[in-house]
Design a protein around this motif. Structure first.
Motif, PDB file in Angstrom:
ATOM      1  N   ASP A  64       1.640  -2.136   3.796  1.00 53.86           N
ATOM      2  CA  ASP A  64       1.571  -0.702   4.090  1.00 53.86           C
ATOM      3  C   ASP A  64       0.382  -0.058   3.388  1.00 53.86           C
ATOM      4  OD1 ASP A  64       3.908  -0.513   5.723  1.00 53.86           O
ATOM      5  OD2 ASP A  64       5.128  -0.671   3.912  1.00 53.86           O
ATOM      6  N   PHE A  65       0.156  -0.460   2.136  1.00 53.21           N
ATOM      7  CA  PHE A  65      -0.986   0.125   1.419  1.00 53.21           C
ATOM      8  C   PHE A  65      -2.303  -0.413   1.969  1.00 53.21           C
ATOM      9  CE2 PHE A  65      -3.948   1.088  -2.001  1.00 53.21           C
ATOM     10  CZ  PHE A  65      -3.622   2.420  -2.233  1.00 53.21           C
ATOM     11  N   ILE A  66      -2.318  -1.699   2.310  1.00 51.99           N
ATOM     12  CA  ILE A  66      -3.528  -2.294   2.897  1.00 51.99           C
ATOM     13  C   ILE A  66      -3.892  -1.575   4.194  1.00 51.99           C
ATOM     14  CG2 ILE A  66      -4.459  -4.393   3.980  1.00 51.99           C
ATOM     15  CD1 ILE A  66      -2.676  -5.964   1.895  1.00 51.99           C
ATOM     16  N   ALA A  67      -2.883  -1.225   4.992  1.00 53.53           N
ATOM     17  CA  ALA A  67      -3.138  -0.494   6.248  1.00 53.53           C
ATOM     18  C   ALA A  67      -3.829   0.839   5.971  1.00 53.53           C
ATOM     19  CB  ALA A  67      -1.825  -0.273   6.989  1.00 53.53           C
ATOM     20  N   LEU A  68      -3.419   1.492   4.882  1.00 51.74           N
ATOM     21  CA  LEU A  68      -4.042   2.761   4.493  1.00 51.74           C
ATOM     22  C   LEU A  68      -5.496   2.546   4.075  1.00 51.74           C
ATOM     23  CD1 LEU A  68      -3.324   5.775   4.139  1.00 51.74           C
ATOM     24  CD2 LEU A  68      -2.614   5.245   1.801  1.00 51.74           C
ATOM     25  N   VAL A  69      -5.726   1.506   3.291  1.00 51.66           N
ATOM     26  CA  VAL A  69      -7.077   1.159   2.836  1.00 51.66           C
ATOM     27  C   VAL A  69      -7.980   0.864   4.042  1.00 51.66           C
ATOM     28  CG1 VAL A  69      -8.400  -0.629   1.608  1.00 51.66           C
ATOM     29  CG2 VAL A  69      -6.360   0.354   0.550  1.00 51.66           C
ATOM     30  N   GLU A  70      -7.452   0.111   4.990  1.00 52.20           N
ATOM     31  CA  GLU A  70      -8.249  -0.252   6.176  1.00 52.20           C
ATOM     32  C   GLU A  70      -8.485   0.953   7.085  1.00 52.20           C
ATOM     33  OE1 GLU A  70      -6.116  -3.601   7.781  1.00 52.20           O
ATOM     34  OE2 GLU A  70      -7.075  -5.004   6.364  1.00 52.20           O
ATOM     35  N   LYS A  71      -7.519   1.852   7.151  1.00 51.98           N
ATOM     36  CA  LYS A  71      -7.686   3.092   7.928  1.00 51.98           C
ATOM     37  C   LYS A  71      -8.892   3.888   7.424  1.00 51.98           C
ATOM     38  CE  LYS A  71      -5.438   7.600   8.198  1.00 51.98           C
ATOM     39  NZ  LYS A  71      -4.270   8.378   7.730  1.00 51.98           N
ATOM     40  N   HIS A  72      -9.120   3.814   6.111  1.00 53.17           N
ATOM     41  CA  HIS A  72     -10.246   4.552   5.511  1.00 53.17           C
ATOM     42  C   HIS A  72     -11.505   3.678   5.383  1.00 53.17           C
ATOM     43  CE1 HIS A  72      -8.298   8.409   4.299  1.00 53.17           C
ATOM     44  NE2 HIS A  72      -7.218   7.685   4.532  1.00 53.17           N
ATOM     45  N   HIS A  73     -11.475   2.513   6.014  1.00 52.63           N
ATOM     46  CA  HIS A  73     -12.645   1.612   6.066  1.00 52.63           C
ATOM     47  C   HIS A  73     -13.152   1.224   4.677  1.00 52.63           C
ATOM     48  CE1 HIS A  73     -12.575   2.587  10.291  1.00 52.63           C
ATOM     49  NE2 HIS A  73     -12.708   3.876  10.012  1.00 52.63           N
ATOM     50  N   ILE A  74     -12.200   1.034   3.764  1.00 52.68           N
ATOM     51  CA  ILE A  74     -12.574   0.583   2.413  1.00 52.68           C
ATOM     52  C   ILE A  74     -12.604  -0.944   2.420  1.00 52.68           C
ATOM     53  CG2 ILE A  74     -11.875   0.505  -0.018  1.00 52.68           C
ATOM     54  CD1 ILE A  74     -10.510   3.246   0.448  1.00 52.68           C
ATOM     55  N   ARG A  75     -13.719  -1.500   2.042  1.00 49.20           N
ATOM     56  CA  ARG A  75     -13.854  -2.955   2.014  1.00 49.20           C
ATOM     57  C   ARG A  75     -13.218  -3.496   0.738  1.00 49.20           C
ATOM     58  NH1 ARG A  75     -17.929  -5.069   5.265  1.00 49.20           N
ATOM     59  NH2 ARG A  75     -18.553  -6.551   3.674  1.00 49.20           N
ATOM     60  N   TYR A  76     -12.545  -4.643   0.863  1.00 48.43           N
ATOM     61  CA  TYR A  76     -11.842  -5.216  -0.286  1.00 48.43           C
ATOM     62  C   TYR A  76     -11.863  -6.728  -0.198  1.00 48.43           C
ATOM     63  CZ  TYR A  76      -7.944  -5.847   3.008  1.00 48.43           C
ATOM     64  OH  TYR A  76      -7.166  -6.223   4.080  1.00 48.43           O
TER      65      TYR A  76
END
Length: 388
Positions: free
Chosen positions: A82-94
């Motif tokens: 769920d948190f990863i989905a949020l990170v990806e929604k904001h196009h944050i690379r990890y």
């Protein structure tokens, strides 16, 4: 003048921000009160500035609590995915580091910016430099702060623990819990380096900076990761992990050669039994400086099978009795906190005080090293936010 909201959230760290976002998304009028001049200070310094924001292998057994079942509900309802989905929604690379740890490619600032943006989208009202001077409860909660009074029917305490006071950690959350008659499990430093006694310090601490892969064990828990010698004791991931389980008088055992048997070579009758041979075996496992120092103090008393077996046993069970830890100043987290018996595992609300919630580090739930404490912050924050 008193400003009125549906919910007041005290603390603009990971848990408070997630709670505010979830409550705001549900149409609640939310005031997020942060005593510092910016949000997410602990997020910004975490993971060497790259924020180890979750761990893909997160399970309930990655957490310490007086009630090992308490965290299960929240963790199941807001997962790393769920948190990863949020990170990806904001196009944050990890990227993934060892053992499922996820870090930003860039800066931890991206995580804070993401959470701030989500707060704006959810119409959360953020108030910085809002130092809470007191909280009263007469039908509703009123927070008296340095920038005015705020009132709401719900109050969420997300003020963190005692670790890293230099960025603003205080006992406020515990003090407030006591005000409302709630039980607290004695807070102590977790994920913290050990300080060793004078004899061990004089033997090993001039090797400050030397590290080795070990298995560190304490109170029935063990971790295989790196150990680092410091100028006052021991640190590194393996040591930090067991430190959360350590209490005064408990010994810590360290296997310096996990998966290896340095004396096995002597089973060959053609191999000379001497210090040179043993050193060559030990330096295949440990850094040369540490191997030499170990042999200086633990060399076999003889070259018999019994003496070699004794040496082997010592290598796999170096027992230290820490003089203490580096304390809350160097601790990454606080172990202990608001007793989970006082809270609903589903919503984080107090059983005795309707409308009062505790989330994040202030609660007696502490994660292992590696992104688990952030996952607890997101999960407990989401649980409360969805219940407001």
């Amino acid at each position: 003048m008193t400003q009125n909201f549906d919910a007041l959230i005290l603390g603009g760290g990971a848990a408070g921000l997630m709670c505010a976002i979830e409550a705001g998304k549900r149409g609640r009028r939310v005031a997020l009160l942060e005593h510092a001049d910016r949000l997410g200070k602990k997020i910004l310094i975490s993971g060497g500035g790259r924020c180890n924001f979750t761990n893909i292998h997160c399970r309930p057994d990655n957490f310490l609590s007086s009630n090992s079942h308490f965290a299960k509900s929240a963790l199941a309802r807001f997962t790393p995915a769920d948190f990863i989905a949020l990170v990806e929604k904001h196009h944050i690379r990890y990227h993934e580091k060892t053992l499922g740890q996820l870090f930003c490619d860039g800066s931890a600032r991206e995580i804070v910016s993401m959470l701030e943006e989500e707060c704006r989208a959810a119409n959360v009202s953020v108030f910085l430099n809002a130092k809470v001077r007191g909280v009263s409860h007469t039908g509703e909660f009123i927070a008296q702060t340095s920038i005015g009074d705020f009132a709401a029917s719900a109050l969420v305490v997300a003020t963190g623990g005692l670790s890293i006071p230099k960025i603003g950690a205080t006992s406020f959350g515990y003090d407030l819990a006591r005000q409302f008659g709630l039980k607290i499990r004695e807070p102590r430093p977790g994920l913290v380096p050990f300080v060793v006694d004078q004899s061990d310090r004089s033997r090993y601490c001039d090797l400050s900076g030397v590290s080795a892969e070990v298995v560190a064990s304490c109170d029935g828990h063990q971790f295989r990761e790196k150990m680092l010698i410091t100028h006052r004791g021991l640190s590194g991931p393996a040591i930090l992990q067991v430190s959360s389980y350590w209490q005064k008088s408990l010994p810590v055992k360290i296997d310096l050669a996990p998966g290896h048997e340095p004396t096995a070579i002597f089973r060959d009758p053609k191999v000379p039994r001497n210090l040179t041979t043993l050193r060559s075996q030990l330096t295949k496992i440990l850094p040369a400086r540490f191997a030499d120092r170990w042999l200086q103090f633990h060399a076999p008393t003889a070259w018999t099978n019994t003496a070699l077996a004794d040496f082997e046993q010592q290598v796999h069970a170096w027992t230290i009795h820490p003089a203490g830890t580096e304390g809350f100043e160097k601790a990454e987290v606080t172990v202990g906190g608001i007793d989970t018996d006082e809270l609903s595992a589903k919503s984080m609300v107090c059983r005795k005080v309707p409308g009062l919630y505790f989330i994040g580090e202030v609660v007696d739930v502490t994660g292992h090293l590696g992104g688990f404490n952030f996952q607890w912050a997101w999960a407990s924050g989401a649980a409360a936010g969805r219940a407001l």
